[in-house]
Design a protein around this motif. Structure first.
Motif, PDB file in Angstrom:
ATOM      1  N   THR A 194     -12.111   2.020   3.721  1.00  0.00           N
ATOM      2  CA  THR A 194     -10.893   1.206   3.819  1.00  0.00           C
ATOM      3  C   THR A 194     -10.399   0.808   2.429  1.00  0.00           C
ATOM      4  O   THR A 194      -9.187   0.800   2.172  1.00  0.00           O
ATOM      5  N   ARG A 204      -6.658   1.473   1.074  1.00  0.00           N
ATOM      6  CA  ARG A 204      -5.763   0.414   0.568  1.00  0.00           C
ATOM      7  C   ARG A 204      -5.335   0.706  -0.872  1.00  0.00           C
ATOM      8  O   ARG A 204      -4.181   0.480  -1.250  1.00  0.00           O
ATOM      9  N   SER A 207      -1.830   6.859   7.397  1.00  0.00           N
ATOM     10  CA  SER A 207      -2.757   7.308   6.348  1.00  0.00           C
ATOM     11  C   SER A 207      -2.682   8.825   6.130  1.00  0.00           C
ATOM     12  O   SER A 207      -2.844   9.298   5.026  1.00  0.00           O
TER      13      SER A 207
END
Ligand code: KG4
Ligand code: ZN
Length: 346
Positions: free
Chosen positions: A215, A219, A233
């Motif tokens: 993650t 990000r 994504s």
């Protein structure tokens, strides 16, 4: 003693003949990577069908490459757990049938045990007990304590993703082909490993967590290309240039390796009598990991021959040899079950 090892837990159909748990007489691996590269991951149903098609040719080639007949084979070893249900079924049904047909003892071997025993194959020097084994594959991330042959205790495990799974998922974010591990390693060669900093997970004791790292990469990529968190994504890769992909791959790989080094250092403190560190499983092929571990742990660290890091039949035969040596009994070929999720301690 000649053992025929059969492995089909995921997407490799493999068979090998090994003498005395050490000398590989043949090692045949048919990989389905090309098929699953198109889909970006393994489709269990397709994997099982492919195993079925190539299983017997693979076994026959293993015997002919080893220049042996069924008469020469002393035992059959097969992966019965853990893995994909359909894939395990094909391997075990084949092994069970062959054991009955040729009247050979049949042994059921746990997949993680097999990965660990790849370290006893083809190595001039073998690990010394007590051992700490770091098993890092697509499905598992564990630290195992080994006091003696065939004695395993789980001393650390992942709370979520396996490290190989994390490589595969990060590769997807970066638009790199499946399987992600080798793709990340290749892209990282041209990258700056210090370009991006990712936090190490705060997990107590010897356990791991890799979902946060995935993650964190996601990000950071979103921030780098100026997209909101809600941006899909799988579209991010279109916004990254080659150098950014390389820098992300290198920075992620370094973080993943550093996390593993940290945990093994901690494990060595908790188990100060440890004589050898054994690294095993698909991710143990990673060059950066090998170099870093060898510089930190020097002569005490062992890796399998690179060709034996991934799934293969030779490691199944090697593990079986040490099971036999420690008194494990053959299983009933009419009754052997498969266990997609069972732990190495059960
Ligand atoms: O042990 P394995 O072949 O199958 C399982 O038992 O899961 O491990 C497969 C995993 C995949 O996640 C793959 O991306 C990873 O091993 N892998 C690597 C490398 N080669 C394979 N990860 C990092 N670097 C590599 N060179
Ligand atoms: Zn494996």
């Amino acid at each position: 003693m000649l053992i025929l090892g059969i492995e089909t837990s995921c997407d490799e159909t493999a068979a090998a003949v090994v003498r005395d748990g050490a000398d590989i007489l043949s090692n045949v691996v048919v990989s389905q990577i090309d098929i699953f590269a198109e889909y970006g991951g393994v489709i269990p149903e397709v994997a099982a069908r492919n195993h079925l098609e190539v299983m017997m040719p693979v076994v026959n080639k293993a015997l002919s490459d080893a220049k042996c007949s069924w008469n020469d084979i002393d035992a059959i070893a097969v992966t019965y757990a853990p893995g994909l249900l359909g894939s395990l079924l094909i391997g075990t049904l084949t092994a069970r049938t062959l054991a009955v047909l040729h009247n050979k003892p049949l042994y059921a071997v746990h997949h993680l045990k097999s990965h660990v025993y790849a370290n006893w194959l083809c190595n001039a020097q073998v690990p010394e007990f007590p051992i700490l084994a770091l098993v890092i594959s697509g499905g598992h991330t564990q630290i195992l304590g080994m006091e003696a042959h065939n004695q395993f205790e789980i001393v650390g495990t992942t709370h979520d993703d396996a490290v190989g799974e994390c490589f595969d998922k990060v590769a997807k974010i970066l638009g790199l082909p499946y399987p992600g591990g080798p793709s990340i390693a290749k892209a990282a060669l041209n990258g700056d490993a210090n370009k991006y900093r990712f936090p190490h997970p705060k997990v107590d004791n010897l356990d791991f967590s890799f979902s946060g790292l995935k993650t964190a990469v996601l990000r950071t990529v979103q921030k780098e290309v100026g997209q909101p968190i809600s941006f899909p994504s799988h579209k991010l890769k279109d916004l990254l240039n080659e150098q950014q992909v390389a820098d992300f791959a290198a920075s992620f790989q370094k973080t993943a390796v550093d996390i593993m080094v940290e945990k093994i250092k901690k494990a060595m403190e908790l188990f100060p009598d440890t004589k050898s560190i054994v690294v095993a499983g698909g991710v143990s092929a990673n060059e950066e990991l090998r170099n870093t571990f060898m510089s930190k742990f020097e002569d005490s660290v062992f890796f399998p021959n690179k060709t034996l890091s991934g799934d293969n039949g030779a490691m199944v035969a090697a593990a079986c040899y040490y099971e036999i040596k420690t008194g494990v009994r053959p299983v009933d070929p009419y009754r052997l079950n498969i266990y997609p999720r069972i732990s190495i301690e059960e």
